[in-house]
Design a protein around this motif. Structure first.
Motif, short mmCIF file in Angstrom:
data_model
loop_
_atom_site.label_atom_id
_atom_site.label_comp_id
_atom_site.label_asym_id
_atom_site.label_seq_id
_atom_site.Cartn_x
_atom_site.Cartn_y
_atom_site.Cartn_z
N PRO A 44 0.84 -1.21 0.00
CA PRO A 44 0.00 0.00 0.00
C PRO A 44 0.87 1.26 0.00
N VAL A 45 0.25 2.37 -0.31
CA VAL A 45 0.98 3.65 -0.41
C VAL A 45 1.60 4.02 0.93
N ASN A 72 9.25 15.30 -8.90
CA ASN A 72 8.98 13.92 -8.52
C ASN A 72 7.61 13.52 -9.02
N PHE A 73 7.52 12.39 -9.73
CA PHE A 73 6.28 11.97 -10.37
C PHE A 73 5.16 11.75 -9.35
N HIS A 81 -2.81 13.24 -3.31
CA HIS A 81 -3.20 12.45 -4.48
C HIS A 81 -2.13 11.43 -4.88
N VAL A 82 -1.44 10.91 -3.90
CA VAL A 82 -0.39 9.93 -4.19
C VAL A 82 -0.99 8.64 -4.74
N ALA A 83 -2.17 8.27 -4.30
CA ALA A 83 -2.80 7.03 -4.79
C ALA A 83 -3.12 7.13 -6.28
N PHE A 87 -1.53 4.78 -9.32
CA PHE A 87 -2.30 4.14 -10.39
C PHE A 87 -1.71 4.48 -11.75
N LEU A 88 -1.35 5.74 -11.97
CA LEU A 88 -0.73 6.14 -13.24
C LEU A 88 0.62 5.46 -13.45
N THR A 89 1.35 5.29 -12.35
CA THR A 89 2.64 4.60 -12.43
C THR A 89 2.45 3.15 -12.84
N VAL A 90 1.43 2.50 -12.30
CA VAL A 90 1.14 1.12 -12.68
C VAL A 90 0.81 1.04 -14.17
N LEU A 91 0.05 2.00 -14.67
CA LEU A 91 -0.27 2.02 -16.10
C LEU A 91 0.98 2.23 -16.96
N ILE A 92 1.84 3.14 -16.54
CA ILE A 92 3.07 3.41 -17.29
C ILE A 92 3.97 2.18 -17.31
#
Length: 129
Positions: A44-45, A72-73, A81-83, A87-92
């Motif tokens: 988890p975050v 920092n991304f 809004h780190v969660a 999610f965007l990181t998982v997509l990338i």
């Protein structure tokens, strides 16, 4: 002088004839992206960041004022809004593993991995590769 020109010409010919975009390179990129992806999916975050009561992060790498910490991304949308950024990181990273759009995903992969290295308070050795 003539030997130097011949040597330069030979080196140029070798560089132009060798294709570096092989399946080995793609497999290596995919394995590195898979390691970071699994770390993000399994944890988890809250395991990555420790926020103090005053709102600051307990992470020495982020507390150092540097240009890269500003971009920092994970912190682009703010700490709340780190969660979404996870999610965007998982997509990338999924796109990196797929092997499509290599020129774009290579830069995004670097950005995500450097940001994760600087953002995370608890990382293991595999994420530092």
């Amino acid at each position: 002088m003539i030997r130097q020109i011949k040597l330069e010409q030979k080196l140029k010919n070798i560089a132009l004839n060798i294709n570096v975009h092989t399946t080995t390179l793609g497999l290596g990129r995919s394995i590195l992206a898979l390691g970071t992806l699994l770390t993000l999916l399994v944890n988890p975050v809250d395991n990555f960041m420790y926020q103090l009561e005053d709102g600051s992060l307990l992470n020495p790498a982020l507390n150092i004022p540097s240009a890269i910490s500003k971009y920092n991304f994970f912190l682009l949308l703010g700490i709340e809004h780190v969660a979404v950024m996870k999610f965007l990181t998982v997509l990338i990273l999924t796109l990196v593993i797929s092997g499509f759009f290599i020129k774009i995903t290579a830069v995004l992969h670097w950005w995500v991995c450097v940001s994760f290295l600087l953002f995370s308070s608890a990382i293991d050795g595999g994420d530092q590769i």
